[in-house]
Write an enzyme that holds these catalytic residues in place. Structure first.
Site, PDB file in Angstrom:
ATOM      1  N   ASP A   1       0.802  -1.201  -0.189  1.00 16.48           N
ATOM      2  CA  ASP A   1       0.143  -0.013  -0.038  1.00 16.48           C
ATOM      3  C   ASP A   1       0.925   1.247   0.096  1.00 16.48           C
ATOM      4  O   ASP A   1       2.288   1.134   0.116  1.00 16.48           O
ATOM      5  CB  ASP A   1      -1.022   0.031   1.132  1.00 16.48           C
ATOM      6  CG  ASP A   1      -2.221   0.926   1.123  1.00 16.48           C
ATOM      7  OD1 ASP A   1      -2.270   1.728   0.021  1.00 16.48           O
ATOM      8  OD2 ASP A   1      -3.108   0.655   1.519  1.00 16.48           O
TER       9      ASP A   1
HETATM   10  C1  BGC Z   1      -5.102   3.154   0.122  1.00 19.67           C
HETATM   11  C2  BGC Z   1      -5.235   1.960  -1.000  1.00 19.67           C
HETATM   12  C3  BGC Z   1      -5.080   2.571  -2.296  1.00 19.67           C
HETATM   13  C4  BGC Z   1      -3.885   3.352  -2.329  1.00 19.67           C
HETATM   14  C5  BGC Z   1      -3.533   3.917  -3.796  1.00 19.67           C
HETATM   15  C6  BGC Z   1      -3.879   3.910  -0.008  1.00 19.67           C
HETATM   16  O1  BGC Z   1      -4.081   4.987   0.872  1.00 19.67           O
HETATM   17  O2  BGC Z   1      -5.125   2.365   1.429  1.00 19.67           O
HETATM   18  O3  BGC Z   1      -6.331   1.509  -0.818  1.00 19.67           O
HETATM   19  O4  BGC Z   1      -5.231   1.775  -3.081  1.00 19.67           O
HETATM   20  O5  BGC Z   1      -3.835   4.185  -1.224  1.00 19.67           O
HETATM   21  O6  BGC Z   1      -4.096   4.988  -3.858  1.00 19.67           O
END
Ligand code: BGC
Length: 764
Positions: A288
């Site tokens: 993530d």
């Molecule tokens: C989130 C994810 C997301 C990623 C990319 C993160 O902060 O937890 O769900 O896919 O950002 O945008």
């Protein structure tokens, strides 16, 4: 560029002394050979470059934003980009990679396409409330068609984190509290995104997230720790991830949270032993957002240490933080990681690109005319309106106040009444907020001159202006009225007085749920409750149209308001879809995918809880020295699976095809369901089982099947469920997946509470 042009480039490479790569390849062996040859030419820096995922910065969810992207692409230091859209921009970036980097390896392009791309569908919790797997798959299909037409080939979805904590803002992004329902939805979404062919120009690679247990964050606070027994993990939280992987999801995203002492992103047991060795996952794992770097804040060491540890845990791609890019070479030189570790990760990224057909034609997703034809196509919008209508859950409807008559005067009051930008709901980054009708606009579009609709905002979203600012980010504005509350209320009441019926559009704004939007008070904000109380005092019939991204505590509302329609956030066509349901063109059929508690102090409250040694006696809500509270009963306000219709359904007695189920046999469960009301409607018939005695404690009941049926007034249908030993299996104390012979209860009904029971025995 097509395969032929790529071959020309490769021809030039041969002339430049580099061996030619075979591009046109179909089978696994061809892919392996192609990637072997490619990797033989890659320097260690280029291999590490493939592991680097950067953001174009259109959307960020962390404090770090990628820099120097163009130069890095040319140097082969980037494997993929996310949050960049449109064929034009993506083509430009791809051209840098395939024309100006040494090995011309194409980039992968991702985005959070969570519940739609331009055509936005209900938030995932709302989609789950449809209990309609075919429809959910269609929404994922349309999302893929639109996103792929706009240049993308990878989506950070489905989000399959089971959550039993309504305080957690991201409960809105998943399918709710239930393992079985979430698992089936996970499969449907993967099929919808990926279709039958990842290399087709209208499919996206899915990324199942957030692996794992993110929905169990302590106290419902985002990014917080999880600590969980293995048998709970295996039985309740892990199955949806596995279901998505078994359905073929090409990639997995790690979660931010700590898991029993090792954060997911550094967790070798999770990322390798479980994911690869036990489940046989062959795709790639991405972190993530800056999750590698955050391991330093978790207290696992400096950037070099946490990067090496993540790679060795089984992580392949590093999102945004560039820990891999900046430290892996040093770790290799110092013997902290091996080239085998780097090769393994690099190969997985290249395999994904190969499967997406990017080596064949890196521009297959970059056709501008296709984007124009496809985005917000009328058929997509029609589907969005249909799905939204099916996601709404009718929580209460005294004296059949709903549906409303298409005549007279309706007062539409409340801070959610005329805000188009809030209708798509959280995590709809590509939504066109300018062209999303509000509820007021949707009602006017449906009703024209038939109904006189008058409107007043009635109250601010929240009393506290700072809180309201935090709750209306990313352009999802709701204007504030800074006059004294009493003055605003008096005006709203005067408007309401002129109407035959009042529709109160209240609840959360779209950004009151979602990432980093946890709440400790999960009621309708007090200022809106005061408005509602004043509206009720007029003596006019009041319908509460409830906007929310999570289960709310609605005890007061349930006690005082005659009709409550929970509409979540229904996407682009919310306004029209709510109007469809309020005025009876569509009969609501949604069922809750998460329990609505009476009080936040009951959380986590979920239907499939374990038995305790001190249960309450039947019919009691308090007994001394029993498992309960002094002040509130253990019951939910609205149970899992609950939802009313404008019609009524009568269930006949359930019957079973046999009393004993041998382990190789099939047990059929029958129930006749009849529409006893005046409207055609859909009913979700639900089947639960419970294991009477086991080697470990088992939940009081677990969903194991459901069927959604349409019945005309007076019509009856026989619903047949088939149970096999597979439905009775669970992970025992040794984590063996077993079904234990003995007695089972099977329960069938309209929700998890109102069921009829039968019994059978699983024999050896
Ligand atoms: C989130 C994810 C997301 C990623 C990319 C993160 O902060 O937890 O769900 O896919 O950002 O945008």
């Amino acid at each position: 560029m097509n395969a032929r042009i790529y071959t020309l480039i490769l021809g030039a490479m041969v002339m430049a002394g580099l061996p030619a790569l075979q591009v046109k390849a179909q089978s696994g062996a061809d892919m392996d050979r192609f990637i072997d040859e490619l990797m033989q030419q890659m320097t260690i820096e280029e291999k590490i470059g493939q592991l680097n995922l950067v953001t174009a910065g259109e959307v960020t969810t962390g404090s770090v934003v990628s820099t120097g992207v163009e130069a890095k692409i040319k140097e082969g230091k980037i494997g993929g980009i996310f949050s960049m859209t449109t064929p034009k921009r993506i083509r430009a970036a791809q051209e840098l990679a395939v024309n100006q980097s040494r090995l011309k390896i194409p980039l992968i392009f991702g985005l959070d396409v969570i519940h739609g791309y331009k055509t936005i569908f209900p938030i995932p919790l709302g989609l789950a409330a449809t209990w309609d797997l075919g429809l959910i798959e269609e929404t994922a299909r349309i999302s893929a068609v639109e996103a792929a037409a706009d240049g993308l080939n990878w989506t950070f979805s489905p989000m399959v984190d089971v959550s039993r904590d309504a305080r957690w803002g991201r409960i809105s992004e998943g399918s709710g509290e239930d393992t079985y329902l979430t698992s089936r939805i996970a499969e449907a979404m993967v099929h919808g995104y990926q279709g039958n062919n990842l290399a087709a120009d209208n499919t996206l690679m899915a990324c199942v997230k957030h692996f794992a247990l993110y929905g169990a964050a302590e106290a419902g606070r985002d990014y917080n720790t999880t600590d969980m027994s293995l048998h709970r993990m295996y039985n309740e939280y892990l199955p949806p991830y596995k279901a998505a992987i078994d359905a073929g999801a090409g990639s997995v995203m790690t979660s931010f949270n700590d898991i029993n002492g090792v954060p997911a992103t550094a967790n070798k047991w999770l990322m390798t032993d479980v994911l690869r060795d036990q489940w046989g996952f062959h795709g790639f794992v991405v972190t993530d957002y800056t999750a590698v770097n955050e391991l330093m804040d978790h207290g696992l060491g400096d950037l070099q240490e946490v990067s090496a540890r993540s790679l060795q845990a089984g992580i392949d791609m590093d999102m945004v933080g560039e820990g891999f890019l900046s430290t892996l070479k040093k770790s290799l030189d110092e013997g902290r990681v091996s080239e085998v570790d780097i090769d393994r990760a690099c190969r997985r990224i290249l395999e994904a690109k190969y499967q997406l057909g990017l080596f064949d034609d890196p521009f297959r997703y970059c056709d501008e005319s296709r984007a124009e034809r496809t985005l917000l196509a009328p058929a997509h919008l029609a589907k969005a309106r249909e799905v939204a209508g099916k996601s709404f859950v009718l929580l209460k409807n005294d004296q059949q106040l709903l549906p409303l008559k298409k005549k007279g005067t309706v007062a539409l009051i409340g801070p959610l009444a005329n805000t188009g930008s809030n209708m798509p709901g959280t995590w709809s980054v590509s939504a066109d907020l300018e062209h999303t009708p509000s509820l007021l606009e949707g009602m006017r579009a449906l009703l024209g001159e038939q109904v006189n609709i008058i409107h007043h905002q009635g109250a601010n979203l929240l009393e506290d202006a700072d809180y309201q600012e935090r709750a209306t980010m990313f352009g999802r504005t709701i204007p504030r009225d800074d006059r004294p509350e009493a003055e605003v209320l008096a005006e709203a009441v005067a408007t309401a007085q002129q109407a035959d019926v009042i529709v109160a559009a209240l609840g959360e704004s779209s950004e009151m749920s979602g990432e980093s939007s946890s709440r400790t008070d999960i009621g309708i904000p007090a200022i809106q409750q005061r408005l509602l109380a004043e509206l009720l005092k007029t003596g006019k019939p009041v319908v509460l149209v409830l906007f929310t991204g999570r289960p709310l505590t609605l005890g007061w509302e349930d006690a005082h308001v005659p009709a409550i329609l929970n509409v979540w956030f229904g996407g682009t066509e919310t306004g029209k879809a709510v109007a469809d349901v309020l005025f009876g063109d569509v009969n609501p059929s949604g069922k809750l995918p998460a329990t609505f508690p009476q009080h936040v102090g009951q959380v986590p409250l979920y239907y499939s809880h374990k038995k305790t040694g001190r249960p309450l006696a039947e019919g009691q809500w308090f007994q001394k020295f029993r498992s309960n509270y002094l002040d509130v009963s253990n019951d939910p306000l609205y149970p899992f699976g609950y939802g009313l219709s404008y019609t009524t359904f009568a269930y006949g007695e359930i019957s079973l095809s046999r009393d004993n189920l041998p382990s190789n046999g099939v047990l059929e469960v029958y129930v006749d369901v009849r529409n006893t009301g005046n409207y055609g409607g859909e009913e979700v018939v639900q089947l639960y089982i419970s294991d009477v005695a086991g080697s470990i404690t088992r939940p009081v009941k677990e969903l194991k099947g459901f069927q959604k049926i349409w019945l005309e007034p007076g019509q009856s249908k026989r619903v047949v469920f088939e149970l096999t030993v597979e439905d009775l299996k669970f992970y025992d104390a040794n984590l063996d997946h077993v079904a234990e012979p003995g007695e089972f209860v099977v329960a069938v009904g309209t929700n998890s509470r109102d069921v009829q029971e039968g019994r059978f025995t699983l024999t050896d």
